[in-house]
Design an enzyme around this catalytic site. Sequence first.
Site, mmCIF file in Angstrom:
data_model
loop_
_atom_site.group_PDB
_atom_site.id
_atom_site.type_symbol
_atom_site.label_atom_id
_atom_site.label_comp_id
_atom_site.label_asym_id
_atom_site.label_seq_id
_atom_site.Cartn_x
_atom_site.Cartn_y
_atom_site.Cartn_z
ATOM 1 N N CYS A 1 0.770 -1.243 -0.115
ATOM 2 C CA CYS A 1 -0.060 -0.076 0.013
ATOM 3 C C CYS A 1 0.903 1.143 -0.052
ATOM 4 O O CYS A 1 1.956 1.160 0.222
ATOM 5 C CB CYS A 1 -1.099 0.082 1.191
ATOM 6 S SG CYS A 1 -0.184 0.325 2.786
ATOM 7 N N ASP B 1 1.447 17.306 -38.497
ATOM 8 C CA ASP B 1 2.420 17.577 -39.488
ATOM 9 C C ASP B 1 1.706 16.680 -40.919
ATOM 10 O O ASP B 1 1.077 15.889 -40.683
ATOM 11 C CB ASP B 1 3.697 17.080 -39.288
ATOM 12 C CG ASP B 1 4.631 17.168 -40.426
ATOM 13 O OD1 ASP B 1 4.756 18.274 -41.022
ATOM 14 O OD2 ASP B 1 5.632 16.247 -40.653
#
Length: 702
Positions: free
Chosen positions: A15, A396
């Site tokens: 944890c 592009d």
Amino acid sequence: MSSDKNVYRLQGLSCTNCAAKFEKNIREIKTVDDVQLNFGASKITVLGDASVEQLEKAGAFDGIKVYPEKQRIVEVKEPFWKKRENQTTVVSLFLLILGYIASFYKGEESILAIVLFASAILVGGYSLFKVGLVNLTKLQFDMNTLMTIAVIGAAIIGEWGEGALVVFLFAISEALEGYSMDKARNSIRSLMDIAPSTATIRRGNNEFEIDVNDILINDIMIIKPGQKIAMDGEVVKGDSSINQAAITGESVPVHKTLGNEVFAGTINEEGSLEVRVTKRVEDTTIAKIIHLVEEAQAEKAPSQQFVDKFAKYYTPAILIISLLIVVVPPLFFGGVWNEWIYRGLAVLVVGCPCALVISTPVAIVTAIGNAARNGVLIKGGIHLEETGRLKVVAFDKTGTLTQGTPEVTDIVQLTDMSTDEILRISASIEKFSQHPLASAIIRDAEKQNLKLVPIDDFQSITGKGAKATINNDLVHIGSPNMFRELLSLPEQYEHQIETLQKEGKTVMLLGIGNDVKGLIAVADQVRQSSLTIIQKLYQLGIQKTIMLTGDNLATATAIGSQLSLSEVKAELMPQDKLDTIKSLRNQYGNVAMVGDGVNDAPALASATVGIAMGGAGTDTALETADIALMADDLEKLPYTISLSRKTLNIILQNVSFALGLKLIALLLIIPGWLTLWMAIFADMGATVIVVLNSLRLMRSKY
């Protein structure tokens, strides 16, 4: 101070609180200068001197095992029942049930019931108390501390049964949190298992199987049909279809022949291949992907930074509220101490920040892992979140929306010079040029077996064309704009140029002296998938798509119209692309730039998210972009945006649910309806739902 830097893999890190405590314990080792723990990837980087034994001692509270990064860990799947923490939880449940049976027949305050409940608390909560009590002595308040206070408090006021139930349900909650992080980390482990650990190598006349760590650059690797490729390399003999799905996410096999590049982790489907190794095992494309994914998972997303900061103040605030609930009513309003202590303990339990703390990292780690398995490398939680908020995508043209391999489509005679002669002279000059359009002319001349002529005094004219001398004649080849500067073009020439440009073609003129001899039209074919991709982006809610190109306006407009783009900007220099991206960011906020990661580096860097294509083939794309599409196409772009949006929604759902459920539970305290077991159910329920909600991202597709 030592400057030794060592990286270790961890097992048993369950944890976020345990991770923080483990890191803190290592910092307390005197010979350690610094430490960085990557919870998502379950890795730790230690700067300084520390043995594995010292590191494991620092993580002994959570049973953390430490292994050097390059050591292969054979992970033995331990059955659920054989895990010690699960065995103690089951024994605790058994004692808890016996305790409730005893209290039903003998009464809650009977010695037998109390002994059974106390045993359940001690057996199930031993590891909890071991950490919680130490934290309490150091005034470190985390969820272990809150739970320890709550259980001890319940026992003091005689609520043994509820204390035992809290211990059992908290153990279940912790097991689920550990399970969820393991599931999320499996996304990285599955990447690590893609490439084989050994390969068949030929050195001289001998063939033998060796470990990939012992393979050298330029070794010849023998790959049989059906085998996985162990190293990156170049095919030197044979040809075959290679399944590259593990790297690029493309399901269609790619044909590889002499000189083609192959990647570790891909599958040779048909023929036998001999491959010259070009990279060491730590430098292969899959190794770089794993490294970048782990780095990405270590980088905290903005939402995670907010949650961590919030939890930092939230836990002490819950302690203060709990203390006030215990003290104020009995002292000032005549309340019964036992009743208000009980309510205060319920606040402690329901206020546990477990679900809140895990709400973001599980979602981020799962999403980045899912993307990597699908051929998309997202280099951090921040880029994942920003992609989910995109409003504009700029592209592009060459090699992104188009295939990037232009072809000659038209050769037009303007005088008595033949089309073959126009092509021959043009190719003779363009042979010395680096422009992509030049390669199209050279390829066409080679196809027609034309013999090139010798030239002198070649000179490139940046952004316009080139010139050279042939048989003492000055020859120009280049754009119509260059010729307009040199001479006046007849109206019929201008009309022909405009017609071809409107068809999406780039036009070059060939001139000798003051005469224009002919023109050549070249087209870069639009990718078949580009239109579908653009339509999917609109469906996902992208407000604007724009193409940025250095090509002429007529050609750009034709392609933009064909692809239904919102806007086209043509005849741009690299600085113009940069300025356009900045302008779009000012206007719309979140803007992505999609390119090849080489020529577009400034525009990619200035966009909110820079996305490069063809990451499997170029290191540049992996390094310069925020997100790399490993395949050399846009197929995964809608998936990436969709995944990012789902992740944002899931994080919002998780945080809202975790806080909302706790708020409702806290309101139940006012009328006294909230019991300890209800409080732990609210906390555990929130954790379970947050975890399961996050794990939905493992199967996210588009």
